[in-house]
Design a protein around this motif. Structure first.
Motif, PDB file in Angstrom:
ATOM      1  N   GLY A   1       0.878  -1.145  -0.031  1.00 32.20           N
ATOM      2  CA  GLY A   1      -0.107   0.174  -0.033  1.00 32.20           C
ATOM      3  C   GLY A   1       0.656   1.218  -0.061  1.00 32.20           C
ATOM      4  O   GLY A   1       0.282   2.313   0.135  1.00 32.20           O
ATOM      5  N   ARG A   2       2.068   1.170  -0.344  1.00 36.22           N
ATOM      6  CA  ARG A   2       2.910   2.480  -0.031  1.00 36.22           C
ATOM      7  C   ARG A   2       3.989   2.462  -1.206  1.00 36.22           C
ATOM      8  O   ARG A   2       5.231   2.412  -1.157  1.00 36.22           O
ATOM      9  CB  ARG A   2       3.735   2.345   1.284  1.00 36.22           C
ATOM     10  N   PRO A   3       3.269   2.619  -2.564  1.00 32.32           N
ATOM     11  CA  PRO A   3       4.213   2.551  -4.005  1.00 32.32           C
ATOM     12  C   PRO A   3       5.381   3.445  -3.847  1.00 32.32           C
ATOM     13  O   PRO A   3       6.438   3.451  -4.253  1.00 32.32           O
ATOM     14  CB  PRO A   3       3.196   2.748  -4.976  1.00 32.32           C
ATOM     15  N   LEU A   4       4.871   4.698  -3.488  1.00 33.72           N
ATOM     16  CA  LEU A   4       6.030   5.929  -3.172  1.00 33.72           C
ATOM     17  C   LEU A   4       6.946   5.705  -2.149  1.00 33.72           C
ATOM     18  O   LEU A   4       8.221   5.992  -2.324  1.00 33.72           O
ATOM     19  CB  LEU A   4       5.418   7.163  -2.842  1.00 33.72           C
ATOM     20  N   GLY A   5       6.639   4.906  -1.186  1.00 33.86           N
ATOM     21  CA  GLY A   5       7.717   4.553  -0.232  1.00 33.86           C
ATOM     22  C   GLY A   5       8.592   3.524  -0.737  1.00 33.86           C
ATOM     23  O   GLY A   5       9.774   3.461  -0.346  1.00 33.86           O
ATOM     24  N   GLY A   6       8.013   2.643  -1.619  1.00 36.69           N
ATOM     25  CA  GLY A   6       9.032   1.777  -2.414  1.00 36.69           C
ATOM     26  C   GLY A   6      10.034   2.217  -3.292  1.00 36.69           C
ATOM     27  O   GLY A   6      10.850   1.814  -3.405  1.00 36.69           O
ATOM     28  N   VAL A   7       9.658   3.537  -3.927  1.00 43.29           N
ATOM     29  CA  VAL A   7      10.452   4.212  -4.762  1.00 43.29           C
ATOM     30  C   VAL A   7      11.723   4.549  -3.830  1.00 43.29           C
ATOM     31  O   VAL A   7      12.796   4.611  -4.021  1.00 43.29           O
ATOM     32  CB  VAL A   7       9.853   5.360  -5.353  1.00 43.29           C
ATOM     33  N   ALA A   8      11.381   5.336  -2.543  1.00 44.01           N
ATOM     34  CA  ALA A   8      12.423   5.831  -1.771  1.00 44.01           C
ATOM     35  C   ALA A   8      13.088   4.744  -1.367  1.00 44.01           C
ATOM     36  O   ALA A   8      14.289   4.737  -1.007  1.00 44.01           O
ATOM     37  CB  ALA A   8      11.745   6.397  -0.515  1.00 44.01           C
ATOM     38  N   ILE A   9      12.478   3.428  -0.863  1.00 45.10           N
ATOM     39  CA  ILE A   9      13.446   2.397  -0.307  1.00 45.10           C
ATOM     40  C   ILE A   9      14.363   2.111  -1.377  1.00 45.10           C
ATOM     41  O   ILE A   9      15.671   1.609  -0.909  1.00 45.10           O
ATOM     42  CB  ILE A   9      12.671   1.260   0.302  1.00 45.10           C
ATOM     43  N   ARG A  10      14.242   1.891  -2.589  1.00 43.46           N
ATOM     44  CA  ARG A  10      15.076   1.326  -3.609  1.00 43.46           C
ATOM     45  C   ARG A  10      16.035   2.412  -3.653  1.00 43.46           C
ATOM     46  O   ARG A  10      17.291   1.898  -3.864  1.00 43.46           O
ATOM     47  CB  ARG A  10      14.071   1.041  -4.969  1.00 43.46           C
ATOM     48  N   TRP A  11      15.657   3.793  -3.870  1.00 42.63           N
ATOM     49  CA  TRP A  11      16.946   4.581  -3.888  1.00 42.63           C
ATOM     50  C   TRP A  11      17.706   4.427  -2.755  1.00 42.63           C
ATOM     51  O   TRP A  11      18.770   4.373  -3.009  1.00 42.63           O
ATOM     52  CB  TRP A  11      16.304   5.976  -4.074  1.00 42.63           C
ATOM     53  N   MET A  12      17.211   4.278  -1.644  1.00 34.59           N
ATOM     54  CA  MET A  12      18.230   4.239  -0.416  1.00 34.59           C
ATOM     55  C   MET A  12      18.883   3.023  -0.546  1.00 34.59           C
ATOM     56  O   MET A  12      20.241   3.079  -0.254  1.00 34.59           O
ATOM     57  CB  MET A  12      17.434   4.323   0.990  1.00 34.59           C
ATOM     58  N   ARG A  13      18.386   1.829  -0.865  1.00 31.11           N
ATOM     59  CA  ARG A  13      19.173   0.634  -0.984  1.00 31.11           C
ATOM     60  C   ARG A  13      20.159   0.525  -1.942  1.00 31.11           C
ATOM     61  O   ARG A  13      21.350   0.002  -1.527  1.00 31.11           O
ATOM     62  CB  ARG A  13      18.313  -0.506  -1.241  1.00 31.11           C
ATOM     63  N   ARG A  14      19.988   1.350  -3.177  1.00 29.98           N
ATOM     64  CA  ARG A  14      20.983   1.303  -4.180  1.00 29.98           C
ATOM     65  C   ARG A  14      22.027   2.172  -3.540  1.00 29.98           C
ATOM     66  O   ARG A  14      23.411   2.000  -3.966  1.00 29.98           O
ATOM     67  CB  ARG A  14      20.367   2.125  -5.340  1.00 29.98           C
ATOM     68  N   ARG A  15      22.023   3.453  -3.205  1.00 27.93           N
ATOM     69  CA  ARG A  15      22.753   4.529  -2.780  1.00 27.93           C
ATOM     70  C   ARG A  15      23.501   3.809  -1.592  1.00 27.93           C
ATOM     71  O   ARG A  15      24.872   3.784  -1.390  1.00 27.93           O
ATOM     72  CB  ARG A  15      22.378   5.746  -2.458  1.00 27.93           C
ATOM     73  N   SER A  16      23.038   3.134  -0.699  1.00 22.83           N
ATOM     74  CA  SER A  16      23.680   2.587   0.528  1.00 22.83           C
ATOM     75  C   SER A  16      24.583   1.533  -0.025  1.00 22.83           C
ATOM     76  O   SER A  16      25.874   1.557   0.372  1.00 22.83           O
ATOM     77  CB  SER A  16      22.570   2.158   1.663  1.00 22.83           C
ATOM     78  N   SER A  17      24.186   0.585  -0.876  1.00 26.77           N
ATOM     79  CA  SER A  17      24.841  -0.295  -1.501  1.00 26.77           C
ATOM     80  C   SER A  17      26.301   0.305  -2.061  1.00 26.77           C
ATOM     81  O   SER A  17      27.358  -0.149  -1.901  1.00 26.77           O
ATOM     82  CB  SER A  17      24.219  -1.178  -2.511  1.00 26.77           C
ATOM     83  N   GLU A  18      26.095   1.166  -2.707  1.00 30.45           N
ATOM     84  CA  GLU A  18      27.411   1.942  -3.371  1.00 30.45           C
ATOM     85  C   GLU A  18      28.318   2.498  -2.511  1.00 30.45           C
ATOM     86  O   GLU A  18      29.562   2.177  -2.423  1.00 30.45           O
ATOM     87  CB  GLU A  18      26.940   3.133  -4.541  1.00 30.45           C
ATOM     88  N   GLU A  19      27.650   3.268  -1.530  1.00 37.32           N
ATOM     89  CA  GLU A  19      28.616   3.929  -0.380  1.00 37.32           C
ATOM     90  C   GLU A  19      29.517   2.531   0.410  1.00 37.32           C
ATOM     91  O   GLU A  19      30.478   2.721   0.592  1.00 37.32           O
ATOM     92  CB  GLU A  19      27.760   4.765   0.283  1.00 37.32           C
ATOM     93  N   LEU A  20      28.644   1.694   0.543  1.00 34.26           N
ATOM     94  CA  LEU A  20      29.308   0.509   1.599  1.00 34.26           C
ATOM     95  C   LEU A  20      30.543  -0.203   0.733  1.00 34.26           C
ATOM     96  O   LEU A  20      31.268  -0.733   1.294  1.00 34.26           O
ATOM     97  CB  LEU A  20      28.264  -0.680   2.082  1.00 34.26           C
ATOM     98  N   ALA A  21      29.947  -0.582  -0.315  1.00 32.19           N
ATOM     99  CA  ALA A  21      30.949  -1.280  -1.297  1.00 32.19           C
ATOM    100  C   ALA A  21      32.361  -0.881  -1.357  1.00 32.19           C
ATOM    101  O   ALA A  21      33.215  -1.407  -1.181  1.00 32.19           O
ATOM    102  CB  ALA A  21      30.454  -1.572  -2.776  1.00 32.19           C
ATOM    103  N   ALA A  22      32.404   0.662  -1.573  1.00 32.38           N
ATOM    104  CA  ALA A  22      33.498   1.406  -1.560  1.00 32.38           C
ATOM    105  C   ALA A  22      34.259   1.228  -0.196  1.00 32.38           C
ATOM    106  O   ALA A  22      35.405   1.207  -0.013  1.00 32.38           O
ATOM    107  CB  ALA A  22      33.418   2.821  -1.991  1.00 32.38           C
ATOM    108  N   ARG A  23      33.698   1.738   0.691  1.00 33.00           N
ATOM    109  CA  ARG A  23      34.230   1.546   2.179  1.00 33.00           C
ATOM    110  C   ARG A  23      34.555   0.316   2.736  1.00 33.00           C
ATOM    111  O   ARG A  23      35.698  -0.042   3.206  1.00 33.00           O
ATOM    112  CB  ARG A  23      33.111   2.265   2.913  1.00 33.00           C
ATOM    113  N   ARG A  24      33.812  -0.675   2.442  1.00 29.14           N
ATOM    114  CA  ARG A  24      33.993  -1.875   2.818  1.00 29.14           C
ATOM    115  C   ARG A  24      35.468  -2.524   2.111  1.00 29.14           C
ATOM    116  O   ARG A  24      36.341  -3.068   2.757  1.00 29.14           O
ATOM    117  CB  ARG A  24      33.047  -2.864   2.676  1.00 29.14           C
ATOM    118  N   ALA A  25      35.481  -2.346   0.821  1.00 29.23           N
ATOM    119  CA  ALA A  25      36.546  -2.728   0.044  1.00 29.23           C
ATOM    120  C   ALA A  25      37.851  -2.223   0.586  1.00 29.23           C
ATOM    121  O   ALA A  25      38.982  -2.748   0.883  1.00 29.23           O
ATOM    122  CB  ALA A  25      36.464  -2.339  -1.363  1.00 29.23           C
ATOM    123  N   ALA A  26      37.743  -0.800   0.853  1.00 29.34           N
ATOM    124  CA  ALA A  26      38.981  -0.068   1.338  1.00 29.34           C
ATOM    125  C   ALA A  26      38.970  -0.718   2.715  1.00 29.34           C
ATOM    126  O   ALA A  26      40.380  -0.660   3.118  1.00 29.34           O
ATOM    127  CB  ALA A  26      38.716   1.435   1.564  1.00 29.34           C
TER     128      ALA A  26
END
Length: 411
Positions: free
Chosen positions: A217-242
């Motif tokens: 029941g929260r389609p806009l919430g899903g859009v925001a969560i997908r954005w968050m997950r994608r950006r967080s994954s990018e940040e973590l991948a770089a920081r974790r590798a380092a």
């Protein structure tokens, strides 16, 4: 007897609810309630699907989400599954009687268990402790000094949370070690201490793995969560590798663990990760109904009996308050799934002693009828029953004791 999870089948009876749930009722009719059932075909499906999603990355089994030793042993027998992620040291020592490569996912202050670990060459070689501070080393040394114990294997936990623009801190509050410099400094501090060996690094990205991106029941919430997950994954991948590269300058890491059931795809894409944790996806709790890229089968479920009819349109179940961890809310409650069309009363929800349900199907329920429910996400069901009835081909083929059924309550 034991179960074999290496067998695969194309059949998916759980996709036909009006046959799946009545078949479980019939198969377990000789067992009293509450009865927990484990559909063998669905469990096999989930076991194979997790490997497909991991795409060749080894999966470390998170025991907290299962708490059934027979199931854990059966999963480890399937190629692609390697090692355990336990939740307490006492549990890890118990499992180490028959299993190896056990990482304790949380730091410990269990003095008795530390004594047992430090005094046993076999246990010390099989179990790895989690640390995020030199204080943890001080505690262990105070229990059993390095000259009087075996070398203790350690895993450094890196904070995998994200300090997001505007949104602020996202993720669980676990390790204080967030930056690359903090990780290297702790690793160097461990390397300088006698009696310890730093063999692993772990980071659990809860804000990615534990948050469904298709909220009901929260389609806009899903859009925001997908954005968050994608950006967080990018940040973590770089920081974790380092961080991994920095820690490897002072320690010979055997493994780097990350992720969870909800993040297998993004975690496997991080080349610095050597194995991925998964646990909740085996039993397939209803939390994962709200992820867009996978959908586990409802392998585990439990049935409760109707014991009251307060009104013609309401039926009361005995028990049911099997609540999952996380922020209290409706999504942490079990989900009534059969008969279809049932819901908890908003002012009572699922209770420890009773759980009234209403809805179109409630009027037809009578005292003694059974209602099937699915747990939310992990091991909460196993804490309330002594055994799971394993169902295959419409009959109970095994009874597997839970930790509780074996007399164990670790946390």
């Amino acid at each position: 007897m034991g179960i074999d999870l290496a067998v695969t089948t194309d059949a998916a009876p759980w996709l036909t609810p009006d046959r799946y749930w009545p078949a479980l009722t019939e198969a377990t009719s000789g067992l009293g309630t509450p009865v927990a059932a484990l559909h063998l075909g669905a469990l096999r499906h989930n076991t194979a699907d997790l490997l497909t999603r991991a795409a060749g990355s080894p999966i470390r089994v998170a025991t907290k989400s299962i708490r059934v030793r027979g199931v854990i042993e059966a999963i480890l027998a399937v190629p692609g599954y390697q090692g355990l992620l336990a939740y307490t040291l006492a549990e890890a020592l118990w499992l180490a009687d028959t299993m190896t490569d056990i990482v304790v996912g949380y730091p410990t202050a269990d003095s008795g268990a530390i004594l047992a670990l430090g005094r046993s060459p076999e246990l010390a070689g099989r179990v790895t402790l989690m640390v995020d501070s030199l204080d943890h080393l001080d505690f262990i040394d105070a229990v059993l000094p390095p000259g009087r114990r075996e070398t203790i294997r350690l895993c450094l936990e890196l904070d995998a949370g994200w300090d997001a623009p505007v949104l602020g801190r996202l993720g669980v509050h676990r390790s204080p070690v967030h930056t690359v410099g903090q990780a290297r400094a702790l690793a160097a501090g461990i390397a300088a201490r006698p009696g310890f060996s730093l063999v692993g690094l772990m980071g659990y990205e809860a804000q990615i793995a534990g948050v469904g991106d298709r909220p009901a029941g929260r389609p806009l919430g899903g859009v925001a969560i997908r954005w968050m997950r994608r950006r967080s994954s990018e940040e973590l991948a770089a920081r974790r590798a380092a961080a991994v590269a920095a820690v490897r300058e002072v320690a010979n890491l055997e493994f780097v663990n990350g992720g969870g059931t909800g993040s297998l795809e993004s975690t496997r894409a991080d080349a610095s990760v050597t194995d991925i944790a998964a646990g909740s996806g085996f039993f397939g709790g209803h939390l994962f109904d709200h992820y867009s890229d996978f959908r586990p089968a409802p392998a585990a479920a439990f049935a409760l009996s109707v014991v009251r009819k307060p009104t013609a349109a309401t039926a009361t179940l005995l028990g049911g308050g099997w609540i999952a961890s996380g922020p209290p809310g409706p999504d942490r409650n079990p989900l009534p799934v059969w008969p279809e069309g049932l819901a908890f009363l908003p002012r009572e929800m699922a209770g420890e002693v009773q759980s009234p349900v209403t809805g179109a199907a409630a009027a037809g329920l009578r005292v003694g009828d059974r209602v099937w429910l699915r747990h939310t996400k992990s091991g909460e069901a196993s804490e309330h029953v002594n055994e799971f009835a394993v169902v295959d081909d419409g009959q109970v083929v095994d009874l597997l004791p839970t930790y509780r059924g074996e007399g164990k309550a670790f946390l």
